[in-house]
Design a protein around this motif. Sequence first.
Motif, short mmCIF file in Angstrom:
data_model
loop_
_atom_site.label_atom_id
_atom_site.label_comp_id
_atom_site.label_asym_id
_atom_site.label_seq_id
_atom_site.Cartn_x
_atom_site.Cartn_y
_atom_site.Cartn_z
N TYR A 164 9.21 5.59 -0.67
CA TYR A 164 7.76 5.78 -0.62
C TYR A 164 7.34 6.56 0.63
O TYR A 164 6.32 7.24 0.62
CB TYR A 164 7.01 4.44 -0.70
N PHE A 391 7.55 2.57 -3.86
CA PHE A 391 6.18 2.25 -3.48
C PHE A 391 6.16 1.42 -2.21
O PHE A 391 7.07 0.62 -1.96
CB PHE A 391 5.47 1.47 -4.60
N VAL A 397 -1.12 -0.32 -5.85
CA VAL A 397 -0.60 0.86 -6.53
C VAL A 397 -1.66 1.93 -6.66
O VAL A 397 -1.40 3.12 -6.43
CB VAL A 397 -0.04 0.46 -7.92
N PRO A 440 2.99 -3.50 -5.90
CA PRO A 440 4.19 -3.09 -6.65
C PRO A 440 5.05 -4.25 -7.13
O PRO A 440 5.65 -4.15 -8.20
CB PRO A 440 4.94 -2.22 -5.63
N ARG A 448 6.93 0.16 -12.81
CA ARG A 448 6.95 0.87 -11.52
C ARG A 448 7.39 2.31 -11.70
O ARG A 448 6.86 3.22 -11.07
CB ARG A 448 7.87 0.14 -10.54
#
Length: 620
Positions: A164, A391, A397, A440, A448
């Motif tokens: 991420y 993430f 999210v 997440p 995801r």
Amino acid sequence: MPNRLRTPLGISAVALLAVLLVTAVLAPVLWGDRAGAVDTANILQGPSERHWAGTDGLGRDIFFRVLVATRLSVILALLATGLGVVTGLLLGAAPQLIGARLGRLVTAGVNIAVAFPGLLLALSFAVIFGVGAKGAVLAIGFAVAPAFARLTSTLVASVAERDYVAASRIAGAGRFRVLVRHILPNIGEPLVVNATVAAGGSLLAFAGLSYLGLGVQAPDYDWGRLLGEGLNSLYVHPLAALVPGVAVVLAGLAFNLTGEAIARQIGQSTPLFTAVRRRAPLPEPTPSSTVDKDTVLAVEGLRVTFGALTPVRGLSFTMRRGEAVGVVGESGSGKSLTALAIAQLIEAPGEVHADRLEFAGEDLRHGPDRAQRRLLGTSFAMVFQDPMSSFNPTQRVGRQLAEPAVQHQGLRRREAFARAVDRLRAVRLPAAERRSHQFPHEFSGGMRQRAMIGMGLMGTPALIVADEPTTALDVTVQRQVLALLQDIRAADAIALLLISHDITVVGQVCERVLVMYAGRIVEDVAAEGLPDGARHPYTRALLAAVPHLGTDRDLPLTVIPGRPVEPGEVPAGCAFAPRCAYADDLCRQEDPPLEANAAGGRVACWHADLEPARVGERHE
């Protein structure tokens, strides 16, 4: 989600800290006069109804003096801790903020400082900065900093390589923004715990410096001065030293226990958005007139080096609008490094060299400037292989999807969030509005991965790079994710670069397949002709190693003999020669070039025209 501060330990810690802070604020106002009142008739008196802890050498009430000293003791400790924490954060995050090379020098200096005991550093700095409260704050603050910097450096390094964070860099976020938004929230718990421990340690350090006469000077007094005065009469009046000592211990417990309770709550109540100043949209990048408008990606002579190692050696290929190209090979063949090099995510000591590296008509060889960051953030989408690490676990999210739109497209927060919800619907995520407000860890693996694809669609991507997007997913979800990528590609003519170790999956999804071995492309073949048209022995071996319904279960499974070549041990000649059934002296002496063949593909093999032999069977 339970609130850790409502546990018995949390309530007790917060209550103790609240009492400490209230005392620090009110004690000088309520009891300042009584603490300073001199009574020569009651010098060094023991505990009494009038003086609960007795009196000092001037007849002043020790108990009230300890209460009044709370303010100065706490303020000085917090100032020193704040100085040490800020300095430690800057030093520890130096590799992230100023680059790896200069950062290593800073880290080396920190490691040297950590080797010295903290008390020795504090005493040394106290001599440098001078006697008094100001000098003591500087001394203790800079003595705290090295250990905090060492911890920060270790934690930052553990998070900086997460997917991420890489995705945020692709989106064009600067180093400071990446540090503040994506790294620090994920290392907050140990930092908070250590900061509170440092606060308690600072209280003790100040007590020590004041006791030695290097800290607070008369007529001011803190717990350290009171402790020093009390020790002079310890045998005849022990409470004079015991009461300020107990105050130091209780204050340290208050900070440490409260910090422990708060640390467990770090990252669980992150606000949905922080204030972001609206940026004026940047001008659209103009493709070079010398490049075919249908060419999305052009790579020639791509090399990735890490000192003497070259794990990617001279790759050349192009991708056109709407084209699906697969990259296959065993682990260590350089597939993911190729994708990271194209995305400008190779960091020092790694270096990227290329004769040509163009995306959407823009030359990427000179490092991403502001326009290139915007181009990569809006037109380049990357789907990483681990949906869990793709993430930031401390942010919802929807917020993470909205960030590129705010950063590059000039959208307001509400507009960007609405687009994030729309993109989640586009990737067929059920209950997209509700899911956008979740974290997440509340998503399944397939969800995801869909959300990660949705993040790539926040802009107007011309290329999607999917680095083993079906890893750790069950077969049904794998098929759904691959079908989704195909639908997205077909709907908007988006080019797809699919990286996988499964050659049959790539053959089903892509139009062309690039087979990599030991950091170079050994075959470029059309997917529809893959079963019969593969000419390189390594490609044939990969196909043979995949079991199918017609595989004879009475025979052992086919394997590729030997082990893949290590980047630092690439032999002379063809790298696959030690494992090849066709290898001869020519193969072991000269590396074959990647040349076009009669089938319209490219192959790097001296014996590409020979009939296939069984894997592991030596050709005579």
